[in-house]
Design a protein around this motif. Structure first.
Motif, PDB file in Angstrom:
ATOM      1  N   THR A 190      -5.305   1.630  -0.038  1.00 26.01           N
ATOM      2  CA  THR A 190      -5.026   1.641   1.175  1.00 26.01           C
ATOM      3  C   THR A 190      -4.795  -0.429   1.735  1.00 26.01           C
ATOM      4  O   THR A 190      -5.334  -0.957   0.587  1.00 26.01           O
ATOM      5  CB  THR A 190      -6.011   1.238   1.917  1.00 26.01           C
ATOM      6  OG1 THR A 190      -6.815   0.971   1.931  1.00 26.01           O
ATOM      7  CG2 THR A 190      -6.981   2.381   2.612  1.00 26.01           C
ATOM      8  N   LYS A 191      -4.049  -0.792   2.884  1.00 25.62           N
ATOM      9  CA  LYS A 191      -4.152  -2.053   2.932  1.00 25.62           C
ATOM     10  C   LYS A 191      -5.606  -3.127   2.684  1.00 25.62           C
ATOM     11  O   LYS A 191      -4.978  -4.006   1.855  1.00 25.62           O
ATOM     12  CB  LYS A 191      -3.579  -2.202   4.126  1.00 25.62           C
ATOM     13  CG  LYS A 191      -3.393  -4.167   4.360  1.00 25.62           C
ATOM     14  CD  LYS A 191      -2.694  -3.855   6.713  1.00 25.62           C
ATOM     15  CE  LYS A 191      -2.905  -5.235   7.075  1.00 25.62           C
ATOM     16  NZ  LYS A 191      -2.440  -5.065   8.569  1.00 25.62           N
ATOM     17  N   ALA A 217       0.893  -1.297   0.171  1.00 24.38           N
ATOM     18  CA  ALA A 217       0.079   0.035   0.241  1.00 24.38           C
ATOM     19  C   ALA A 217       1.020   1.146   0.542  1.00 24.38           C
ATOM     20  O   ALA A 217       0.545   2.371  -0.580  1.00 24.38           O
ATOM     21  CB  ALA A 217      -0.621   0.210   0.787  1.00 24.38           C
ATOM     22  N   ASN A 232      -3.457  -5.197  -6.988  1.00 25.84           N
ATOM     23  CA  ASN A 232      -3.991  -3.983  -7.004  1.00 25.84           C
ATOM     24  C   ASN A 232      -5.657  -4.235  -7.668  1.00 25.84           C
ATOM     25  O   ASN A 232      -5.479  -4.800  -8.745  1.00 25.84           O
ATOM     26  CB  ASN A 232      -3.637  -2.581  -7.242  1.00 25.84           C
ATOM     27  CG  ASN A 232      -3.064  -2.830  -8.303  1.00 25.84           C
ATOM     28  OD1 ASN A 232      -2.051  -3.629  -8.672  1.00 25.84           O
ATOM     29  ND2 ASN A 232      -2.421  -1.520  -9.077  1.00 25.84           N
TER      30      ASN A 232
END
Length: 292
Positions: free
Chosen positions: A103-104, A60, A93
């Protein structure tokens, strides 16, 4: 933040202690005489689930960094990292999420067949990313991360279908570590094109220029892949600038000097370390938003 460690770990080599003064990693820093001030390299984990969370945090962060660098280009660009829990699975992703919003919790765990698994975010992925990265992960069991996007300077230099010169100290990270895929088969929508790119990388190179397309880098960690990507993109920019100075003779780094520098610069712990200032800055700038 990363746990404290004192060993280099690899899935293919026996651990080598970083406390060894002759280790290349120890040539880039100095502590106190007593040896109580030291620098740690890539962390090792006994818990694969803890390693998974660490990987996702650093993935991230890399995407947030790519957003800062202006690497976003529509839905193009993807990073994958092997999952330490499920063999053959990797994190990726989702498509159509801006790098600067990553974000994670938005990262997707992809199964070996290229489908979104139930273990991560339930979001679609980039099809071209699957074909490129699945072929690379299959061909290169020595690496854990692969990163590709369409940076401006990388795209500009890629139209020449030529490698960059080893002309600066930083470019020694690319010495004997750099391939060119001299073909553009259109948007990657078939497994064969991914396999062709993997063959161009060969058994050891970690950086590649994809002609008329963009850049691709690999790493033991996503941090290494990220730092190599920026190094290659910036060297493409250096190459474009120096090529424009046609009235001046260029001085390239000698083979001997490039080899000497590469032994330290290309060491995976050094590559990992090079990205940590960016990671820490992103934590401060975003108040840790990408860690959620």
């Amino acid at each position: 933040m990363s746990p404290s460690v004192d060993t280099v770990t690899s899935k293919h080599d026996a651990p080598q202690p970083l406390s060894d003064p002759q280790h290349p990693f120890n040539k880039v820093w100095r502590g106190n005489k007593e040896g109580t001030i030291r620098l740690n390299g890539i962390p090792s984990f006994t818990d694969p689930y803890a390693e998974r969370e660490w990987i996702k945090e650093h993935m991230a962060a890399v995407f947030r960094f790519w957003g800062k660098m202006g690497y976003g280009d529509g839905v193009a660009g993807h990073i994958t990292v092997r999952d330490p829990v499920l063999p053959g699975y990797y994190w990726m992703n989702p498509i159509a999420v801006h790098f600067s919003l990553m974000t994670k919790s938005k990262l997707v765990l992809v199964n070996p067949q290229g489908h979104v698994s139930p273990h991560g975010a339930q979001l679609p992925i980039n099809a071209a990313g699957f074909f490129i990265h699945s072929a690379i992960h299959k061909a290169r069991p020595d690496i854990n991360a692969a990163a590709h996007c369409h940076s401006i300077h990388g795209k500009a230099w890629s139209v020449f279908g030529k490698p960059v010169d080893i002309s600066t100290q930083d470019s020694c990270a690319l010495y004997d570590n750099h391939a060119v895929y001299e073909n553009f088969g259109g948007v990657v929508l078939a497994r064969e094109e991914g396999e062709n790119i993997a063959r161009a990388l060969g058994p050891k190179f970690k950086t590649c220029i994809l002609q008329n397309h963009g850049l691709l880098t690999l790493g033991n960690t996503v941090d290494e892949a990220a730092h190599l990507f920026t190094t290659l993109d910036r060297q493409c920019y250096v190459q474009l600038l120096t090529e424009a100075c046609t009235s001046r003779q260029r001085t390239l780094i000698s083979k001997e000097d490039a080899e000497f520098s590469a032994k330290v610069i290309q060491e995976p712990n050094v590559m990992y370390l090079d990205f940590q200032p960016e990671f820490d800055l992103l934590v401060e700038e975003t108040n840790g938003a990408f860690l959620k």
